[in-house]
Design an enzyme around this catalytic site. Structure first.
Site, short mmCIF file in Angstrom:
data_model
loop_
_atom_site.label_atom_id
_atom_site.label_comp_id
_atom_site.label_asym_id
_atom_site.label_seq_id
_atom_site.Cartn_x
_atom_site.Cartn_y
_atom_site.Cartn_z
N GLU A 1 0.88 -1.18 0.00
CA GLU A 1 0.00 0.00 0.00
C GLU A 1 0.91 1.22 0.00
O GLU A 1 2.14 1.10 0.09
CB GLU A 1 -0.93 -0.01 1.22
CG GLU A 1 -2.02 -1.05 1.14
CD GLU A 1 -3.01 -1.00 2.29
OE1 GLU A 1 -2.92 -0.09 3.13
OE2 GLU A 1 -3.86 -1.89 2.36
N HIS B 1 -8.62 9.78 2.83
CA HIS B 1 -8.24 8.66 1.96
C HIS B 1 -8.40 9.12 0.52
O HIS B 1 -9.43 9.67 0.15
CB HIS B 1 -9.14 7.45 2.24
CG HIS B 1 -8.58 6.18 1.69
ND1 HIS B 1 -8.54 5.91 0.34
CD2 HIS B 1 -8.00 5.11 2.30
CE1 HIS B 1 -7.97 4.73 0.15
NE2 HIS B 1 -7.63 4.22 1.33
N ARG C 1 -0.16 8.49 1.63
CA ARG C 1 -1.56 8.84 1.37
C ARG C 1 -1.80 10.34 1.23
O ARG C 1 -2.60 10.78 0.42
CB ARG C 1 -2.36 8.29 2.55
CG ARG C 1 -3.77 8.08 2.27
CD ARG C 1 -4.37 7.26 3.37
NE ARG C 1 -4.20 5.84 3.14
CZ ARG C 1 -4.62 4.91 3.96
NH1 ARG C 1 -5.21 5.24 5.09
NH2 ARG C 1 -4.45 3.65 3.69
N HIS D 1 -10.94 10.01 6.53
CA HIS D 1 -10.74 8.57 6.74
C HIS D 1 -10.24 8.22 8.14
O HIS D 1 -10.72 7.29 8.76
CB HIS D 1 -9.75 8.08 5.69
CG HIS D 1 -9.44 6.61 5.75
ND1 HIS D 1 -10.42 5.66 5.60
CD2 HIS D 1 -8.28 5.94 5.92
CE1 HIS D 1 -9.87 4.46 5.68
NE2 HIS D 1 -8.58 4.59 5.90
N ARG E 1 -0.70 8.98 9.11
CA ARG E 1 -0.54 7.55 9.38
C ARG E 1 -0.13 6.78 8.13
O ARG E 1 -0.71 6.97 7.06
CB ARG E 1 -1.86 6.99 9.91
CG ARG E 1 -1.86 5.50 10.09
CD ARG E 1 -3.20 5.03 10.62
NE ARG E 1 -4.26 5.27 9.68
CZ ARG E 1 -4.70 4.37 8.80
NH1 ARG E 1 -4.17 3.16 8.78
NH2 ARG E 1 -5.67 4.65 7.98
C1 SIN Z 1 -7.20 0.87 2.67
O1 SIN Z 1 -7.47 -0.31 2.53
O2 SIN Z 1 -6.86 1.62 1.74
C2 SIN Z 1 -7.31 1.47 4.02
C3 SIN Z 1 -6.24 0.94 4.85
C4 SIN Z 1 -5.91 1.89 5.94
O3 SIN Z 1 -6.60 2.87 6.15
O4 SIN Z 1 -4.89 1.66 6.59
#
Ligand code: SIN
Length: 564
Positions: free
Chosen positions: A126, A246, A295, A356, A391
């Site tokens: 991610e 997000h 993010r 988010h 985060r």
């Molecule tokens: C996601 O699956 O993009 C969210 C995961 C997260 O907020 O850590």
């Protein structure tokens, strides 16, 4: 200690325990299971049903250095970079070194993660992670599986649980130490209406506060109740200005409000591209990791492109996955998109950022202790220093696990004696007048306009003014110092009063932070100011009930000391 409380009837029933855990996500249930295993009489109270918290909605997974060649040190580096200079390094080190074993213990508790053909835990990537280190379950249903396993374990352990319970305020004893919580239960027969759980240790695991904004990935229960309770109890909160938006939330229209469907970052981790209306991959060249940048950078990249092109959303293109991969790897997202008339197999998904995650919260030390003796905070409601200004993806479930175990260990070691809550001294303070439930939409719109993804001194000042007007209105409506006649106490009124308090504190911190850092983006202060900004903003409610902001000396948190 401030010791102010919401306008509410006096408790009409009581339960006695050693520990009360408020919240039933990964943080709450792990704490409760560990406390019970240590022989502590433990009660779990939760706002809806046991499996209704934010954990159930987590898609991507849980980050831990579990893969070949990965190390806690590399996980630490990625977390510190995402945190934009504001992580507490000791807290992060605790998280990444204790994380892998905590995940293994979660597996022992009963959670099933997806595995590779050779039987190892399957790991994905991610944003902000330089390695594949995100364990997932059911493809994109990680939170649901963790929640299932923990709820089952709680039932097997026959823990005392109270559902449909909105926590109201902290109860304290004559020494100002924690003595339990007051709460309101809806229709539970024996426990109905306002009551108390009397316990010398209270663990807040109430999740986030995404509902302060109009559009959020958070469920409707995420109204900042834990942060609001802690503030009224005199605790310090920190880093509240760092709200993570997000980047890829399914766009359902500019006016769509409430919980919006998430399109996990793991979709980008598996190779999806962000494109504008002309099909251009606009993240290329903005960051070495492009769509997998941390993010905040992706959310800013999307927002900038939307502003440049005058559009309300961008697109996430994963048509190249094909139907089989969509069905196997991302069944939840596929179903959500299709239920809204979008087929990701044949068309790009419209996406836009939405609120988010609260990177800040109630300030704790590494044992989860807040500045109020006996009050702990764990998970999204807490600010351990792990997340800094932003985060790192999938660090939140891990934080809930690791710090839950630490909190349970601390309580089991201290075993504070039960004491009697005192109401008398609190009654000297006028209760907080309640806001009318109808104010919820006004707060959410004010916060979205003034303190959303892109902020400025002017937008924040306007938000502040609107929120203070609501605060004054509620105070003026209250009839005398003790009773709010204007608004009838009830769940909607308590929730919206909590939303107002946390919004006021968030805006106070955001006004104070005159720079752009992590997920705090000020268009009037576009640069990071390391000379002045590498410090935390710690906020308490002052005697006149307004937020008082003070700054720490460095990015490392000073020790948590009891509030006076
Ligand atoms: C996601 O699956 O993009 C969210 C995961 C997260 O907020 O850590």
């Amino acid at each position: 200690m401030t010791g102010i409380r919401l306008t509410a009837p006096a408790p009409g029933w009581a339960i006695d325990a050693d520990v009360v855990v408020v919240g039933s996500g990964v943080a709450g249930l792990t704490t409760a299971l560990r406390c019970a295993a240590a022989g502590l009489d433990t009660v779990v109270v939760t706002k809806a049903r046991l499996d209704d918290g934010s954990t159930r909605w987590a898609q991507g997974g849980i980050a831990a250095a579990l893969g070949d060649g990965d190390t806690p040190e590399q996980h630490l580096d990625d977390t510190l970079v995402a945190g934009a200079g504001l992580c507490d390094e000791e807290a992060v080190r605790t998280l990444v070194t204790e994380g892998p074993d905590a995940v293994r213990r979660l597996i022992t508790t009963g959670a099933h993660f997806d595995t590779t053909d050779s039987g190892d835990i399957a790991l994905t990537r991610e944003g902000g992670h330089h390695r594949r280190r995100i364990a997932h379950a059911g493809g994109d249903a990680t939170g649901a599986e963790i929640s299932r396993a923990l709820v089952e374990a709680v039932r097997e352990a026959a823990l005392h649980t109270v559902e449909n319970a909105l926590v109201l305020d902290l109860l304290t004893d004559a020494e100002g130490r924690t003595a339990g919580v007051s709460l309101h239960v809806m229709g539970e027969g024996q426990h109905d209406g306002v009551g108390a759980v009397r316990a010398p240790s209270v663990v807040l695991a109430t999740g986030g506060m995404g509902q302060v904004f109009s559009a959020t990935t958070n469920p409707s229960v995420s109204t900042g109740d834990g942060v609001a309770l802690a503030l009224r109890a005199g605790a310090e909160v920190s880093d509240l200005e760092f709200v993570q938006f997000h980047p890829t939330v399914l766009f359902l229209g500019a006016d769509s409000e409430g919980q919006q469907p998430l399109v996990s970052e793991a979709v980008r981790g598996e190779g999806a591209h962000l494109v504008d209306g002309d099909g251009v991959r606009f993240m290329l060249g903005q960051h070495e990791l492009a769509e997998l940048a941390p993010r905040d950078i992706v959310a800013k990249g999307i927002t900038r492109r939307m502003l440049e092109q005058g559009t309300e959303h961008m697109y996430l293109d994963a048509r190249h996955f094909g139907a089989a991969m969509w069905e196997q790897r991302f069944p939840t997202i596929l179903a959500a998109c299709r239920s809204h008339g979008i087929d990701p197999v044949t068309e790009p998904i419209p996406v836009a950022p939405a609120a988010h995650y609260a990177s800040g919260g109630v300030r704790t030390d590494l044992r989860g202790r807040t500045t109020v003796p006996g009050l702990y905070a764990c998970g999204e409601v807490a600010c351990t220093g792990v997340h800094g200004a932003n985060r790192l993806a999938s660090n939140s479930l891990l934080e809930g696990l690791v710090f839950a175990e630490r909190i349970a260990a601390d309580i089991a070691e201290v075993r504070p004696p039960r004491t009697e809550p005192v109401q008398a001294s609190r009654d000297a303070d006028a209760p907080v007048p309640l806001l009318a439930p109808e104010a919820r939409t006004a707060i959410q719109r004010t916060m979205t306009r003034g303190a959303g993804v892109l902020r400025s001194a002017a937008s924040l000042a306007a938000a502040d003014e609107e929120l203070e007007a609501l605060h004054r209105e509620a105070a003026a409506d209250a009839d005398g110092p003790r009773v709010s006649k204007a608004v009838v106490p009830g769940v909607d009124a308590w929730e919206v009063t909590n939303l107002l308090l946390v919004s006021r504190v968030l805006v106070a911190a955001a006004r104070d932070r005159e720079e752009t850092r992590g997920c705090h983006w000020r268009e009037d202060r576009p640069d990071r100011d390391d000379a002045n900004g590498r410090r935390h903003l710690v906020v308490r409610i002052g005697p006149d009930r307004t937020p008082v902001v003070h700054r720490t000396e460095t990015a490392a948190f000073p020790p948590v000391r009891p509030s006076d």
